[in-house]
Design a protein around this motif. Structure first.
Motif, PDB file in Angstrom:
ATOM      1  N   ASP A  92      65.295  10.549  33.764  1.00 56.87           N
ATOM      2  CA  ASP A  92      64.277  11.372  34.430  1.00 56.87           C
ATOM      3  C   ASP A  92      62.970  10.623  34.669  1.00 56.87           C
ATOM      4  OD1 ASP A  92      65.850  13.617  34.653  1.00 56.87           O
ATOM      5  OD2 ASP A  92      65.186  14.506  32.764  1.00 56.87           O
ATOM      6  N   ARG A  93      62.948   9.320  34.374  1.00 55.83           N
ATOM      7  CA  ARG A  93      61.707   8.571  34.546  1.00 55.83           C
ATOM      8  C   ARG A  93      61.188   8.621  35.983  1.00 55.83           C
ATOM      9  NH1 ARG A  93      62.425   2.676  32.186  1.00 55.83           N
ATOM     10  NH2 ARG A  93      60.843   2.235  33.749  1.00 55.83           N
ATOM     11  N   GLY A  94      62.091   8.464  36.946  1.00 51.52           N
ATOM     12  CA  GLY A  94      61.675   8.493  38.352  1.00 51.52           C
ATOM     13  C   GLY A  94      61.121   9.847  38.758  1.00 51.52           C
ATOM     14  N   LYS A  95      61.778  10.932  38.318  1.00 50.32           N
ATOM     15  CA  LYS A  95      61.317  12.285  38.652  1.00 50.32           C
ATOM     16  C   LYS A  95      59.944  12.550  38.035  1.00 50.32           C
ATOM     17  CE  LYS A  95      66.100  13.847  38.198  1.00 50.32           C
ATOM     18  NZ  LYS A  95      66.989  14.660  37.356  1.00 50.32           N
ATOM     19  N   ALA A  96      59.802  12.157  36.760  1.00 57.13           N
ATOM     20  CA  ALA A  96      58.515  12.353  36.090  1.00 57.13           C
ATOM     21  C   ALA A  96      57.427  11.523  36.767  1.00 57.13           C
ATOM     22  CB  ALA A  96      58.632  11.982  34.614  1.00 57.13           C
ATOM     23  N   GLY A  97      57.791  10.317  37.212  1.00 59.56           N
ATOM     24  CA  GLY A  97      56.825   9.466  37.908  1.00 59.56           C
ATOM     25  C   GLY A  97      56.358  10.070  39.216  1.00 59.56           C
ATOM     26  N   ASP A  98      57.296  10.660  39.974  1.00 58.54           N
ATOM     27  CA  ASP A  98      56.920  11.342  41.223  1.00 58.54           C
ATOM     28  C   ASP A  98      55.950  12.479  40.945  1.00 58.54           C
ATOM     29  OD1 ASP A  98      58.560   9.660  42.644  1.00 58.54           O
ATOM     30  OD2 ASP A  98      60.224  11.077  42.808  1.00 58.54           O
ATOM     31  N   LEU A  99      56.207  13.200  39.855  1.00 59.52           N
ATOM     32  CA  LEU A  99      55.351  14.325  39.495  1.00 59.52           C
ATOM     33  C   LEU A  99      53.945  13.838  39.125  1.00 59.52           C
ATOM     34  CD1 LEU A  99      56.430  17.326  37.347  1.00 59.52           C
ATOM     35  CD2 LEU A  99      54.367  16.081  36.727  1.00 59.52           C
ATOM     36  N   VAL A 100      53.872  12.738  38.367  1.00 59.27           N
ATOM     37  CA  VAL A 100      52.575  12.175  37.990  1.00 59.27           C
ATOM     38  C   VAL A 100      51.783  11.784  39.233  1.00 59.27           C
ATOM     39  CG1 VAL A 100      51.463  10.154  36.931  1.00 59.27           C
ATOM     40  CG2 VAL A 100      53.250  11.390  35.687  1.00 59.27           C
ATOM     41  N   GLN A 101      52.467  11.190  40.206  1.00 57.30           N
ATOM     42  CA  GLN A 101      51.771  10.753  41.412  1.00 57.30           C
ATOM     43  C   GLN A 101      51.328  11.931  42.272  1.00 57.30           C
ATOM     44  OE1 GLN A 101      53.108   6.859  43.220  1.00 57.30           O
ATOM     45  NE2 GLN A 101      54.916   7.278  41.984  1.00 57.30           N
ATOM     46  N   ASP A 102      52.005  13.069  42.158  1.00 57.50           N
ATOM     47  CA  ASP A 102      51.563  14.281  42.846  1.00 57.50           C
ATOM     48  C   ASP A 102      50.339  14.901  42.171  1.00 57.50           C
ATOM     49  OD1 ASP A 102      53.339  14.318  44.929  1.00 57.50           O
ATOM     50  OD2 ASP A 102      54.768  15.682  43.977  1.00 57.50           O
ATOM     51  N   LEU A 103      50.323  14.860  40.844  1.00 58.13           N
ATOM     52  CA  LEU A 103      49.286  15.546  40.078  1.00 58.13           C
ATOM     53  C   LEU A 103      47.966  14.794  40.027  1.00 58.13           C
ATOM     54  CD1 LEU A 103      51.095  16.948  36.894  1.00 58.13           C
ATOM     55  CD2 LEU A 103      50.083  18.266  38.741  1.00 58.13           C
ATOM     56  N   PHE A 104      48.031  13.455  40.000  1.00 62.60           N
ATOM     57  CA  PHE A 104      46.847  12.654  39.736  1.00 62.60           C
ATOM     58  C   PHE A 104      46.544  11.685  40.874  1.00 62.60           C
ATOM     59  CE2 PHE A 104      48.813  13.763  35.682  1.00 62.60           C
ATOM     60  CZ  PHE A 104      47.751  14.315  34.988  1.00 62.60           C
ATOM     61  N   GLN A 105      45.326  11.158  40.844  1.00 67.26           N
ATOM     62  CA  GLN A 105      44.941  10.067  41.737  1.00 67.26           C
ATOM     63  C   GLN A 105      45.337   8.764  41.040  1.00 67.26           C
ATOM     64  OE1 GLN A 105      43.778  10.239  44.717  1.00 67.26           O
ATOM     65  NE2 GLN A 105      42.873  12.267  44.971  1.00 67.26           N
ATOM     66  N   VAL A 106      46.482   8.223  41.405  1.00 61.19           N
ATOM     67  CA  VAL A 106      47.011   7.036  40.718  1.00 61.19           C
ATOM     68  C   VAL A 106      46.388   5.777  41.316  1.00 61.19           C
ATOM     69  CG1 VAL A 106      49.073   5.678  40.199  1.00 61.19           C
ATOM     70  CG2 VAL A 106      49.154   8.187  40.084  1.00 61.19           C
ATOM     71  N   GLN A 107      45.825   4.939  40.458  1.00 59.05           N
ATOM     72  CA  GLN A 107      45.172   3.698  40.883  1.00 59.05           C
ATOM     73  C   GLN A 107      46.079   2.486  40.716  1.00 59.05           C
ATOM     74  OE1 GLN A 107      42.071   4.136  42.173  1.00 59.05           O
ATOM     75  NE2 GLN A 107      42.287   6.305  41.679  1.00 59.05           N
ATOM     76  N   GLU A 108      46.924   2.515  39.696  1.00 63.33           N
ATOM     77  CA  GLU A 108      47.753   1.341  39.392  1.00 63.33           C
ATOM     78  C   GLU A 108      49.019   1.793  38.679  1.00 63.33           C
ATOM     79  OE1 GLU A 108      47.488  -2.805  36.734  1.00 63.33           O
ATOM     80  OE2 GLU A 108      45.740  -1.491  36.912  1.00 63.33           O
ATOM     81  N   ILE A 109      50.124   1.104  38.961  1.00 61.88           N
ATOM     82  CA  ILE A 109      51.401   1.386  38.296  1.00 61.88           C
ATOM     83  C   ILE A 109      51.921   0.092  37.683  1.00 61.88           C
ATOM     84  CG2 ILE A 109      53.771   2.218  38.577  1.00 61.88           C
ATOM     85  CD1 ILE A 109      52.847   3.767  41.041  1.00 61.88           C
ATOM     86  N   ARG A 110      52.286   0.159  36.415  1.00 60.10           N
ATOM     87  CA  ARG A 110      52.872  -1.002  35.728  1.00 60.10           C
ATOM     88  C   ARG A 110      54.245  -0.605  35.205  1.00 60.10           C
ATOM     89  NH1 ARG A 110      49.209  -3.155  31.123  1.00 60.10           N
ATOM     90  NH2 ARG A 110      50.646  -4.923  31.284  1.00 60.10           N
ATOM     91  N   ARG A 111      55.237  -1.429  35.510  1.00 56.54           N
ATOM     92  CA  ARG A 111      56.613  -1.152  35.073  1.00 56.54           C
ATOM     93  C   ARG A 111      57.046  -2.187  34.042  1.00 56.54           C
ATOM     94  NH1 ARG A 111      56.364   0.488  40.414  1.00 56.54           N
ATOM     95  NH2 ARG A 111      57.123   2.621  40.746  1.00 56.54           N
ATOM     96  N   PHE A 112      57.671  -1.711  32.987  1.00 61.06           N
ATOM     97  CA  PHE A 112      58.156  -2.578  31.921  1.00 61.06           C
ATOM     98  C   PHE A 112      59.676  -2.463  31.838  1.00 61.06           C
ATOM     99  CE2 PHE A 112      53.865  -1.212  30.952  1.00 61.06           C
ATOM    100  CZ  PHE A 112      53.245  -2.370  30.540  1.00 61.06           C
TER     101      PHE A 112
END
Length: 444
Positions: A92-112
């Motif tokens: 569900d990481r991708g789904k949760a990530g889409d939700l985060v980007q809808d909810l907030f003003q995302v400035q930077e994304i880091r993937r590990f």
């Protein structure tokens, strides 16, 4: 050292400010995850002062030019305020990530894991798997007293519960050892634990797939919004390309409450609805478009949905009366257009389609434009996307009423009026609309 000491004293005075910002962000995320049917635990924190001081000292030592002022330190430390999303299922990481980007003003994304980053010890396994978002709260998501938190930079970490637990162990023991450097044996055990965590994530992914198979069975019923969400994600992924349908799922919990109230909470009942939805790319999310198909042309279902959506909270009286007046005119107009659209295709019923109306050639272009404009207002009102001024809503309500009268007279020869159980399913009034339109076999 004096500057860093000043910074630490300043931060200690502000720590409650960062804690509150984190709680606000976590509350938004938690509500959105639940509504979207994503199982997770959400926590927040402000940076621990002891750990923060160690980090600032280390970062300062690594810099070519040491910090010159506190502003530089604040700009350099991105995780003074943090939110952690611990997913039950790593898939569900991708789904949760889409939700985060809808909810907030995302400035930077880091993937590990960061493949270019050399591990600090001889690892056999790939280490930390997660996605970090550096973001700000959106101003329109905050009330007047909360606006001061909009400028706070928040680090939102998305990973599985298992991965978060392992990363805490590694982070504290390896990267920030409080009792001296670890031995090779201890490092090997931590690496071995990472392997077990990665194996556990694979098992969780398989468990999620098994659950998906269970809910796509024709005889399956949805016991919660999580079952419904699993089914919808699987259905849309299987039947549409990502570029064709934007998977903004919206409030699946509300959709689940609606289909439960209408006794439609099963694959058998909901699948025909999904097949009839056009899934247009507009301001409505997936759940809203499905809801529109379910309630179209039915006054009872409109009222049921509005009752569920409001949660018992009453709107301001003037606005509420205006909205009620609009729907009193719109719902019968919508029912008329539904019957017109599908008068020759009784097996394909539901919400009318503007393009279909155009192709039919019965209505003039100015009339179709007027209908499209009224439906746009209907969409924003029914889903509370925005609320225009009451006088504007009342004006459009009168416009819908006049259009209904005109079309009823003009199209009397186009639409045959028969009882609800007639062969083609057309009905004589909105109140007679069969509760099993869309051939869903639904019950009110």
């Amino acid at each position: 050292m004096d500057l860093i000491s000043q910074f630490m004293e300043n931060y200690k005075k502000k720590i409650s400010f960062y804690e509150t910002a984190g709680r606000l962000a976590a509350s938004q995320v938690e509500s959105a995850l639940q509504a979207a049917g994503i199982r997770a635990m959400v926590t927040s924190r402000a940076k621990n002062p002891v750990r923060l001081k160690v980090k600032v000292l280390r970062r300062n030592a690594e810099r070519i030019i040491p910090y010159k002022n506190m502003k530089e330190i604040y700009e350099d430390i991105a995780d003074l305020c943090g939110v952690r999303i611990s997913l039950y299922f790593p898939g569900d990481r991708g789904k949760a990530g889409d939700l985060v980007q809808d909810l907030f003003q995302v400035q930077e994304i880091r993937r590990f894991p960061e493949q270019s980053k050399t591990p600090t010890y001889n690892k056999r396994f790939s280490g930390y798997w997660a996605t970090h978002y550096r973001a700000h709260l959106k101003e329109d998501s905050l009330n007047r007293t909360q606006q001061k938190f909009a400028g706070v930079r928040i680090e939102i970490q998305v990973a599985s519960l298992l991965m978060h637990a392992w990363s805490e162990v590694e982070h504290d023991l390896v990267y920030k050892p409080m009792q001296g450097n670890l031995s090779d044996e201890e490092l090997a055990i931590i690496d071995e634990l990472n392997g077990l965590v990665l194996t556990g994530e694979i098992a969780l992914e398989q468990l999620q797939l098994a659950g998906n198979k269970r809910v796509i069975n024709k005889n399956a019923t949805f016991s919660s919004q999580y079952d419904l969400a699993s089914y919808l994600y699987n259905y849309l992924s299987s039947n549409f390309r990502r570029e064709d349908v934007e998977l903004r799922m919206g409030n699946i919990e509300l959709l689940f409450k609606l289909i439960s109230r209408l006794q439609m909470n099963s694959v058998k009942e909901i699948e025909p609805v999904l097949k009839s939805v056009k899934f247009e790319k507009d301001r409505r999310n997936i759940s809203q478009q499905i809801i529109d198909q379910i309630i179209t042309g039915s006054e009872k279902r409109y009222k049921t949905y509005q009752e569920l959506r409001s949660g018992g909270v009453k709107a301001e009286k003037t606005a509420a009366r205006a909205v009620s007046s609009f729907f009193a005119s719109w719902v019968p107009l919508e029912a008329l257009l539904n019957r017109l659209t599908y008068r020759n295709s009784p097996k394909t019923r539901g919400a009318f389609n503007i393009n279909t109306l155009k192709r039919m050639g019965i209505l003039k272009q100015d009339c179709i434009s007027q209908i499209a404009s009224l439906r746009k207002l209907r969409n924003v009102l029914i889903h509370d996307i925005e609320i225009p001024a009451p006088e504007e809503i009342l004006k459009r309500a009168e416009e819908a009423r006049e259009l209904l009268e005109r079309l009823t007279e003009e199209l009397s020869g186009e639409i045959r009026r028969k009882p609800a159980d007639s062969e083609d399913g057309f009905v004589s009034s909105p109140s007679d609309m069969p509760e099993h339109s869309n051939q869903q076999g639904n019950r009110e």
